[in-house]
Design a protein around this motif. Structure first.
Motif, PDB file in Angstrom:
ATOM      1  N   GLU B  34       0.811  -1.219   0.000  1.00 45.73           N
ATOM      2  CA  GLU B  34       0.000   0.000   0.000  1.00 45.73           C
ATOM      3  C   GLU B  34       0.844   1.268   0.000  1.00 45.73           C
ATOM      4  O   GLU B  34       1.987   1.271   0.464  1.00 45.73           O
ATOM      5  N   VAL B  36       0.255   4.791   1.674  1.00 47.86           N
ATOM      6  CA  VAL B  36      -0.645   5.447   2.627  1.00 47.86           C
ATOM      7  C   VAL B  36      -0.039   6.790   3.043  1.00 47.86           C
ATOM      8  O   VAL B  36       1.159   6.889   3.273  1.00 47.86           O
ATOM      9  N   HIS B 208      -3.030   5.529  -1.977  1.00 53.17           N
ATOM     10  CA  HIS B 208      -4.201   4.657  -2.030  1.00 53.17           C
ATOM     11  C   HIS B 208      -5.177   5.037  -0.925  1.00 53.17           C
ATOM     12  O   HIS B 208      -6.370   5.156  -1.145  1.00 53.17           O
ATOM     13  N   ARG B 209      -4.637   5.180   0.242  1.00 51.69           N
ATOM     14  CA  ARG B 209      -5.461   5.546   1.397  1.00 51.69           C
ATOM     15  C   ARG B 209      -4.748   6.638   2.174  1.00 51.69           C
ATOM     16  O   ARG B 209      -3.542   6.822   2.022  1.00 51.69           O
ATOM     17  N   GLU B 221     -10.474   9.109   7.838  1.00 52.79           N
ATOM     18  CA  GLU B 221      -9.665   8.256   6.978  1.00 52.79           C
ATOM     19  C   GLU B 221     -10.475   7.837   5.775  1.00 52.79           C
ATOM     20  O   GLU B 221     -11.713   7.902   5.777  1.00 52.79           O
ATOM     21  N   GLY B 222      -9.781   7.451   4.719  1.00 54.63           N
ATOM     22  CA  GLY B 222     -10.477   7.039   3.511  1.00 54.63           C
ATOM     23  C   GLY B 222      -9.491   6.881   2.376  1.00 54.63           C
ATOM     24  O   GLY B 222      -8.277   7.009   2.579  1.00 54.63           O
ATOM     25  N   SER B 223     -10.033   6.608   1.178  1.00 54.04           N
ATOM     26  CA  SER B 223      -9.137   6.519   0.039  1.00 54.04           C
ATOM     27  C   SER B 223      -8.664   7.927  -0.300  1.00 54.04           C
ATOM     28  O   SER B 223      -9.289   8.921   0.079  1.00 54.04           O
TER      29      SER B 223
END
Lengths: 290, 240
Positions: B34, B36, B208-209, B221-223
């Motif tokens: 990921e 992030v 991505h997030r 929080e989120g994409s």
């Protein structure tokens, strides 16, 4: 011509003297770089190394030159023990804590030496015959100790430059946090640096016993010169320490020859003050971060 | 227990410096591969989260997991040995060491000479400029070059996750783009990335997030895209 040869002699004597300071100051500077601890007990490692060499020679009949092969590993281990048990506790603590601790270690070692070894001067008579070099005559032991000092200095330099432990020591002294992010165990680096410094000081002690004599207070006297050298070269810069040592040695030799022995004793500090007036951080001082 | 695919996980971490509390309960997870981002205002505790994750700072409470194992009291170098990489803020490097020496020190944990050589080749492939400057001392390099050197150094230990603290801070817009491209390259090669960024818009576009941390706590929080379109995020953190 005679005048010129005289200058050469003064400079050479200064370089010979400076080599002893260099062995002491490079370790002092390395320890400061890695731990930010000013080690007042560094001179006592020289004193202990000198006594060890003396007794190995007088009681054990070991060849004076070979004692260095025993003294350096012994002092390395002693340095490791002192670092792990005592000095490691004051890393990152206020300066006063580390000053008091290392000053205390210095006093304890010096007084133990006085108690066990008495205050007598002890020298190893070895290679006293004169040798000719560039128009002047020097005792062979002077040339010998300069040669040994030069070899050790070169080994230290190569160790720091080319080996992975040497690079780890330099990395830790330039930025301990990033060194940790490289996976370096900085506690071990601190221990090894301190031990290497102690071994070099021990070697300097052997040379002191051969070229003059050792006594319990020798460390506390010679350490002041080494401090002048380290500050002159720039705290934490080992190359600066080597250069500063030779500079102080030559200044001292010139002061003794052209003025008087008393002037020679203070000349190191006069040079120090003059250099610091021009370059407050020392010759190579820009390298060390606050 | 943690999720199987989680590489790094922080759970309800609190902490600070001395008596001053900075973190009031931060949780986050980074899964394999990921990218992030952590965004939030200055002083929200973003860098402190990194210090706790890397072991520079002990949390007061809460748990830190690396590959499912608790590492709360593991020293920094042992976390690095478990394949965690860290690029500190301010492109800090060893000023007196050359590019080659940096990469050698970065490979301290890599014992095989052959593996070290391959790692160096890989770093030079991503950052060709470093290959041209192998013998140059870091202290004489530009800000952008030092950022690349810092990232290259961290890659030498072949991390599975790399933490980047403010990678674009103080760089020119052109260099910022370049740095983000490098981050994507590294991420596409399979290295999970967790980055703290003050350039929130840029970070959200690439991540991505993302987590929004404010006042030392998880806020949102989120994409990346969700947060980029969120009116509150736009108003409070993207300046409009």
């Amino acid at each position: 011509m005679d005048q010129f040869l005289l200058v050469v002699e003064v400079v050479l004597r200064g370089l010979f003297l400076g080599m002893l300071y260099a062995l002491l100051a490079s370790g002092l500077s390395m320890v400061f770089g890695v731990m930010r601890v000013v080690n007042f007990a560094h001179g006592e490692f020289l004193m202990l190394g000198g006594f060890l060499a003396y007794f190995l020679w007088s009681l054990g009949h070991v060849n004076p030159l070979l004692t260095i092969v025993i003294v350096m590993p012994v002092m390395f281990v002693a340095g490791m023990v002192v670092q792990r048990l005592l000095v490691e506790r004051v890393v990152g603590k206020p300066v006063l804590s580390s000053l008091l601790l290392t000053f205390g270690i210095s006093i304890v070692l010096m007084n133990l030496a006085q108690y066990f070894f008495t205050t007598n001067l002890r020298g190893i008579p070895y290679m006293g015959e004169p040798a000719q070099l560039l128009g002047a005559s020097y005792a062979r032991y002077t040339l010998l100790s300069f040669g040994i000092g030069g070899v050790l200095g070169t080994v230290l330099f190569s160790f720091l430059r080319f080996t992975s432990w040497g690079k780890a020591i330099r990395a830790t002294s330039q930025n301990a946090e990033v060194a940790m992010a490289c996976g370096i165990d900085v506690r071990r680096v601190r221990m090894v640096s301190f031990a290497v410094g102690a071994a070099l000081a021990g070697a300097a002690g052997v040379l002191a016993a051969i070229t003059s004599a050792v006594y319990p207070a020798i460390g506390s006297i010679i350490i002041l010169r080494a401090f002048a050298v380290v500050v002159l070269g720039g705290l934490g810069s080992i190359g600066g320490a080597l250069l500063g040592a030779l500079l102080i040695g030559v200044a001292e030799s010139a002061g003794t020859f052209y003025l008087s022995a008393e002037v020679g004793q203070i000349i190191a500090f006069v040079v120090l003050i003059m250099v610091l007036l021009v370059r407050p951080a020392g010759i190579f001082g820009a390298r060390v971060e606050a | 227990m943690t999720e199987d695919s989680a590489i790094l996980q922080l759970r309800n971490v609190t902490g600070g410096y001395g008596k001053k509390q900075v973190l009031f309960g931060v949780s986050l997870v980074v899964r394999r591969g990921e990218l992030v981002a952590i965004i939030g205002p200055n002083g929200a505790g973003k860098s402190t989260v990194f210090k706790v994750a890397m072991g520079y700072l002990q949390p007061w409470e809460g748990l830190v997991f690396l590959n499912g194992q608790g590492v709360r009291s593991l020293p920094t170098h042992e976390r690095v040995a478990r394949r965690m990489g860290y690029v500190p803020q301010g492109r800090v490097v060893f000023p007196d060491m050359t590019v080659d020496e940096h990469l050698d020190v970065g490979a301290w944990l890599v014992k095989s000479r052959e593996a070290r050589r391959r790692a160096k080749e890989y770093v030079f492939q991503i950052f060709p400029r470093l290959a041209e400057r192998r013998g140059q001392k870091a202290g004489t390099m530009s800000g952008g070059e030092r950022q690349m050197l810092s990232m290259g150094r961290a890659l030498m230990a072949q991390p599975t996750i790399i933490l980047l603290d403010e990678p674009s801070l103080g760089l020119s817009p052109k260099l910022v783009d370049e740095v983000f491209q490098h981050i994507e390259t590294i991420n596409r090669a399979g290295v999970a990335v967790l980055m703290v960024e003050q350039n929130a818009a840029k970070a959200l576009r690439h991540a991505h997030r993302a987590y929004v941390i404010d006042m030392g706590k998880n806020h949102l929080e989120g994409s990346g895209k969700q947060l980029l379109d969120d009116p509150e995020v736009r108003r409070s953190y993207l300046g409009g």
